[in-house]
Design a protein around this motif. Structure first.
Motif, PDB file in Angstrom:
ATOM      1  N   ASP A 117       8.254 -15.907  14.414  1.00 31.75           N
ATOM      2  CA  ASP A 117       7.846 -14.843  15.328  1.00 31.75           C
ATOM      3  C   ASP A 117       9.053 -14.156  15.962  1.00 31.75           C
ATOM      4  O   ASP A 117       8.949 -13.523  17.002  1.00 31.75           O
ATOM      5  CB  ASP A 117       6.905 -15.386  16.410  1.00 31.75           C
ATOM      6  CG  ASP A 117       7.506 -16.536  17.199  1.00 31.75           C
ATOM      7  OD1 ASP A 117       8.715 -16.816  17.020  1.00 31.75           O
ATOM      8  OD2 ASP A 117       6.780 -17.150  18.002  1.00 31.75           O
ATOM      9  N   PHE A 118      10.227 -14.269  15.315  1.00 27.80           N
ATOM     10  CA  PHE A 118      11.424 -13.611  15.832  1.00 27.80           C
ATOM     11  C   PHE A 118      11.877 -12.514  14.873  1.00 27.80           C
ATOM     12  O   PHE A 118      11.499 -12.496  13.704  1.00 27.80           O
ATOM     13  CB  PHE A 118      12.565 -14.612  16.047  1.00 27.80           C
ATOM     14  CG  PHE A 118      13.042 -15.298  14.790  1.00 27.80           C
ATOM     15  CD1 PHE A 118      13.984 -14.710  13.950  1.00 27.80           C
ATOM     16  CD2 PHE A 118      12.566 -16.559  14.445  1.00 27.80           C
ATOM     17  CE1 PHE A 118      14.427 -15.338  12.794  1.00 27.80           C
ATOM     18  CE2 PHE A 118      13.003 -17.204  13.302  1.00 27.80           C
ATOM     19  CZ  PHE A 118      13.933 -16.592  12.473  1.00 27.80           C
ATOM     20  N   LYS A 119      12.655 -11.579  15.394  1.00 28.14           N
ATOM     21  CA  LYS A 119      13.324 -10.572  14.577  1.00 28.14           C
ATOM     22  C   LYS A 119      14.802 -10.937  14.488  1.00 28.14           C
ATOM     23  O   LYS A 119      15.414 -11.351  15.471  1.00 28.14           O
ATOM     24  CB  LYS A 119      13.161  -9.172  15.182  1.00 28.14           C
ATOM     25  CG  LYS A 119      11.754  -8.616  15.078  1.00 28.14           C
ATOM     26  CD  LYS A 119      11.351  -8.377  13.629  1.00 28.14           C
ATOM     27  CE  LYS A 119       9.968  -7.745  13.534  1.00 28.14           C
ATOM     28  NZ  LYS A 119       9.539  -7.570  12.115  1.00 28.14           N
ATOM     29  N   TRP A 129      18.772 -20.886  10.099  1.00 21.40           N
ATOM     30  CA  TRP A 129      17.351 -21.016  10.442  1.00 21.40           C
ATOM     31  C   TRP A 129      16.973 -22.489  10.436  1.00 21.40           C
ATOM     32  O   TRP A 129      17.304 -23.232   9.496  1.00 21.40           O
ATOM     33  CB  TRP A 129      16.493 -20.218   9.474  1.00 21.40           C
ATOM     34  CG  TRP A 129      16.742 -18.738   9.566  1.00 21.40           C
ATOM     35  CD1 TRP A 129      17.791 -18.121  10.163  1.00 21.40           C
ATOM     36  CD2 TRP A 129      15.933 -17.694   9.022  1.00 21.40           C
ATOM     37  NE1 TRP A 129      17.687 -16.757  10.027  1.00 21.40           N
ATOM     38  CE2 TRP A 129      16.558 -16.468   9.333  1.00 21.40           C
ATOM     39  CE3 TRP A 129      14.745 -17.684   8.295  1.00 21.40           C
ATOM     40  CZ2 TRP A 129      16.033 -15.246   8.950  1.00 21.40           C
ATOM     41  CZ3 TRP A 129      14.220 -16.452   7.911  1.00 21.40           C
ATOM     42  CH2 TRP A 129      14.855 -15.253   8.239  1.00 21.40           C
ATOM     43  N   THR A 130      16.272 -22.895  11.490  1.00 24.36           N
ATOM     44  CA  THR A 130      15.950 -24.303  11.686  1.00 24.36           C
ATOM     45  C   THR A 130      14.477 -24.476  12.055  1.00 24.36           C
ATOM     46  O   THR A 130      13.775 -23.518  12.369  1.00 24.36           O
ATOM     47  CB  THR A 130      16.815 -24.916  12.803  1.00 24.36           C
ATOM     48  OG1 THR A 130      16.518 -24.255  14.051  1.00 24.36           O
ATOM     49  CG2 THR A 130      18.294 -24.776  12.504  1.00 24.36           C
ATOM     50  N   GLN A 131      14.058 -25.726  12.012  1.00 24.24           N
ATOM     51  CA  GLN A 131      12.722 -26.120  12.464  1.00 24.24           C
ATOM     52  C   GLN A 131      12.862 -27.402  13.273  1.00 24.24           C
ATOM     53  O   GLN A 131      13.577 -28.327  12.867  1.00 24.24           O
ATOM     54  CB  GLN A 131      11.789 -26.347  11.272  1.00 24.24           C
ATOM     55  CG  GLN A 131      10.492 -27.074  11.591  1.00 24.24           C
ATOM     56  CD  GLN A 131       9.525 -26.227  12.405  1.00 24.24           C
ATOM     57  OE1 GLN A 131       9.302 -25.079  12.087  1.00 24.24           O
ATOM     58  NE2 GLN A 131       8.955 -26.803  13.445  1.00 24.24           N
ATOM     59  N   PRO A 215      21.618 -21.327  15.899  1.00 28.99           N
ATOM     60  CA  PRO A 215      20.340 -21.615  15.250  1.00 28.99           C
ATOM     61  C   PRO A 215      19.268 -20.615  15.680  1.00 28.99           C
ATOM     62  O   PRO A 215      19.329 -20.062  16.776  1.00 28.99           O
ATOM     63  CB  PRO A 215      20.007 -23.015  15.771  1.00 28.99           C
ATOM     64  CG  PRO A 215      20.589 -23.027  17.150  1.00 28.99           C
ATOM     65  CD  PRO A 215      21.849 -22.181  17.074  1.00 28.99           C
ATOM     66  N   GLU A 216      18.326 -20.362  14.797  1.00 27.71           N
ATOM     67  CA  GLU A 216      17.097 -19.643  15.143  1.00 27.71           C
ATOM     68  C   GLU A 216      15.954 -20.502  14.622  1.00 27.71           C
ATOM     69  O   GLU A 216      16.007 -20.984  13.476  1.00 27.71           O
ATOM     70  CB  GLU A 216      17.075 -18.252  14.497  1.00 27.71           C
ATOM     71  CG  GLU A 216      15.948 -17.361  14.968  1.00 27.71           C
ATOM     72  CD  GLU A 216      16.072 -16.925  16.415  1.00 27.71           C
ATOM     73  OE1 GLU A 216      15.389 -17.549  17.264  1.00 27.71           O
ATOM     74  OE2 GLU A 216      16.822 -15.977  16.717  1.00 27.71           O
ATOM     75  N   THR A 217      14.949 -20.708  15.447  1.00 26.11           N
ATOM     76  CA  THR A 217      13.907 -21.677  15.113  1.00 26.11           C
ATOM     77  C   THR A 217      12.640 -20.987  14.639  1.00 26.11           C
ATOM     78  O   THR A 217      12.111 -20.105  15.329  1.00 26.11           O
ATOM     79  CB  THR A 217      13.593 -22.571  16.327  1.00 26.11           C
ATOM     80  OG1 THR A 217      14.797 -23.191  16.782  1.00 26.11           O
ATOM     81  CG2 THR A 217      12.586 -23.651  15.958  1.00 26.11           C
TER      82      THR A 217
END
Length: 336
Positions: A117-119, A129-131, A215-217
């Protein structure tokens, strides 16, 4: 924005479904995994995608190459095909398309899907990119400082140092910086214990030279590594897109119940059956006198008098039988 997608492996854990096609072309909710991946990255990028390089084996053949180029065209990008004949690691794979490592670049490995849900913030120097995961011991993770800058890459930590698992998608503001570090690994034969060149070594070198990686989750990370994981991914993806039109206008449904979300491809014929929830059925497939749930059925397949759940059936399959958890590859005939 350029995208590089290494996909040279055929996917041994997905057999028999990858005996005739590579794993990234197995369908999820009616579209190949790699097409879903490309479309979702394009949405997150927002600014538009100019070039997409697919890294494959030459043995995949011209038909698959053409289908990949069409996937690039579908998001307004120019596609290109690059070959990696020998599996020599992630860094080596990316360098097979090194000309695309120029300016804003995304690298995405084609065995995973995601919901985000990010740009993408292209002003960042680099984004991993992470989780968030409950048990990081099975993953490569990143550790961050108080400014949310990555300080460490840790492979399968046995002590809980971070719950941010790397999902295999990366953004670089300057792709040429990554290219330089990857070339250094190749030139100096810097391999891991398994004899492969790895992107994480290049990332460490970039970090050491002052490049800020953050990081971006993602909200959900979906694996397509084996049959059960792929069936689950199909289930989740149908939930993501259930507001879309999922049943083709050419599908024919007689005396049957469809329990959404269900995808039905072109010229699918359903008679005296209950289908759903979480079923994807490919083009020109026929189902009669059957009950199917939580399954992927591919194209040109005939199913009758069957109860099928948690299953994958390939292309050109003939199946008549009782209730089972199935994994049947292309061109098989099963009558019970």
């Amino acid at each position: 924005m350029n995208i590089i997608i290494p996909m040279a492996g055929m996917g041994k854990r997905m057999r028999p479904h990858t005996l005739t096609v590579p794993k990234p072309l197995v369908p999820i909710a009616g579209k190949p995994i790699v097409q879903r991946l490309v479309e979702d990255i394009a949405k997150v990028c927002g600014s538009g995608v100019n070039k997409i390089g697919f890294i494959i084996k030459s043995s995949f053949g011209k038909e698959i190459e053409q289908s990949l180029l069409k996937i690039a065209e579908s998001v307004g990008a120019k596609g290109s095909i690059h070959y990696q004949e020998e599996a020599l690691g992630t860094a080596h794979a990316i360098m097979c398309a090194k000309d695309l490592l120029d300016g804003n670049t995304v690298v995405a490995f084609a065995d995973t899907l995601f919901k985000a849900d990010f740009k993408l913030n292209t002003s960042e120097e680099g984004i991993i990119w992470t989780q968030k995961v409950d048990d990081p011991s099975a993953f490569g993770v990143v550790k961050v400082n108080e400014d949310n800058v990555i300080t460490d890459f840790i492979e399968k930590p046995q002590t809980p140092v971070s719950n941010l698992a790397i999902i295999g998608i990366y953004y670089f503001q300057k792709g040429e910086d990554l290219r330089k570090e990857l070339q250094y690994l190749l030139d100096n034969d810097i391999k891991d214990a398994g004899g492969e060149f790895q992107i994480t070594v290049a990332l460490e070198n970039m970090k050491g030279k002052g490049v800020k990686l953050r990081p971006e989750t993602v909200t959900e990370w979906l694996d397509c590594g084996n049959k059960d994981a792929t069936v689950y991914t199909n289930q989740r993806y149908l939930e993501f897109i259930k507001g879309e039109e999922l049943i083709s206008k050419t599908a024919k449904i007689e005396n049957s119940v469809i329990i959404p979300p269900v995808y039905l491809g072109e010229k699918v014929f359903i008679k005296n059956s209950i289908i759903g929830p979480h079923v994807s059925i490919g083009d020109d497939t026929e189902v009669q006198e059957s009950r199917i749930s939580n399954s992927i059925i591919q194209t040109n397949t005939i199913i009758s008098e069957a109860q099928i759940k948690n299953s994958m059936l390939g292309n050109f399959v003939l199946y008549e039988g009782a209730a089972k958890d199935l994994s049947i590859g292309d061109y098989n005939k099963v009558i019970e």
